[in-house]
Design an enzyme around this catalytic site. Sequence first.
Site, PDB file in Angstrom:
ATOM      1  N   LYS A  18      -1.715  -3.376   8.761  1.00 36.18           N
ATOM      2  CA  LYS A  18      -2.928  -2.563   8.599  1.00 36.18           C
ATOM      3  C   LYS A  18      -3.133  -1.668   9.807  1.00 36.18           C
ATOM      4  CE  LYS A  18      -5.340  -4.996  11.791  1.00 36.18           C
ATOM      5  NZ  LYS A  18      -5.880  -4.441  13.062  1.00 36.18           N
ATOM      6  N   GLY A 107       1.139  -6.079  17.907  1.00 35.66           N
ATOM      7  CA  GLY A 107       1.039  -4.627  17.972  1.00 35.66           C
ATOM      8  C   GLY A 107      -0.273  -4.062  17.488  1.00 35.66           C
ATOM      9  N   GLY A 108      -1.252  -4.925  17.159  1.00 37.92           N
ATOM     10  CA  GLY A 108      -2.531  -4.427  16.682  1.00 37.92           C
ATOM     11  C   GLY A 108      -2.524  -4.028  15.227  1.00 37.92           C
ATOM     12  N   SER A 113      -1.437 -11.963  10.656  1.00 42.94           N
ATOM     13  CA  SER A 113      -2.415 -12.168   9.591  1.00 42.94           C
ATOM     14  C   SER A 113      -1.798 -11.907   8.223  1.00 42.94           C
ATOM     15  CB  SER A 113      -3.622 -11.249   9.798  1.00 42.94           C
ATOM     16  OG  SER A 113      -4.293 -11.576  10.995  1.00 42.94           O
ATOM     17  N   ASP A 146      -8.513 -10.816  10.232  1.00 42.52           N
ATOM     18  CA  ASP A 146      -7.700  -9.846   9.516  1.00 42.52           C
ATOM     19  C   ASP A 146      -7.023 -10.422   8.278  1.00 42.52           C
ATOM     20  OD1 ASP A 146      -8.317  -7.858  11.325  1.00 42.52           O
ATOM     21  OD2 ASP A 146      -6.489  -8.095  12.513  1.00 42.52           O
TER      22      ASP A 146
END
Length: 308
Positions: A18, A107-108, A113, A146
Amino acid sequence: MSLVYDAGRRVHVRAPGKLNLSFEVGHAGDDGYHDVASVYQAVSLFEDVWATHGDDFSIAVTGDVDVSGVPLDERNLAVRAARLVTRAVGWNGGIHLDVHKGVPVAGGMGGGSADAAAALVAVNELVGGGLSGSELQELGAELGADVPFALLGGTAVGTGRGDELAPALARGRFDWVLVPSDGGLSTPTVYGELDRLRAEADIRPDRVAPTVDPAVLRALRAGDPVGLGKSIRNDLQLAAVTLQPELAVVLKTGTAHGALGALVSGSGPTVAFLAGGEQHGRDLADRLSGDGLRALHVHGPVAGARVL
């Protein structure tokens, strides 16, 4: 509910990474957690999870990305997800998970998740657990903010801890170019840095409760990448750049090459650039690659965790 055991069965589920197109972070609460208001979009980088029956709970991980830092024990969200499902449905056997990662680690972009979301769906399917989508969402929220979005996919607004979701209309396709970093960033570390910066400087949130900028939602509804590029933002970006100053150079480079918008994704350090369309995305990725950066052309929105 009748649970199923088939020793030869293998269930394959794919879940997306995402981007946070808008991410506003409120004050830290007494428990140390922050309320957020986020617009999530699922994009075409995926985690693949296969679930089979096993004597115990185990996991093996491969990937198109560096997976050396991925835990292979109870710290792994996918293993915890498998245990949650079996406990919820009363399954007493073990589960083995094979994970192939396509989302950058730490990596954000919610790769862990997505693994958890895929494991929830795969194990439920494998044992015939019969859990509904809403029940899987509730289990996912126990694992992390997430995870529910990785189950849902598409585009959504997340509030509270980010796990209170409402689908958002996004017309058409949005093209993004991602530049992953060689080193990951810990989400708690980035939030801690944001708190430190807010304590030292006048960058505290204006409102007690974070909100989503209506301009982001208008641009998504209109299928307007130019408008979206002008309105994307991330409150965690300053903290991520402070921790990894080279991200500032990457952000400037993509903007100089004609990106419509640029931001650090989530807690970073992946940087996302918005393109005006598919060809513009390919061209932008080529230009960034020419500068020696690893550039990935992806698009969104895509579906959430699903059985293949």
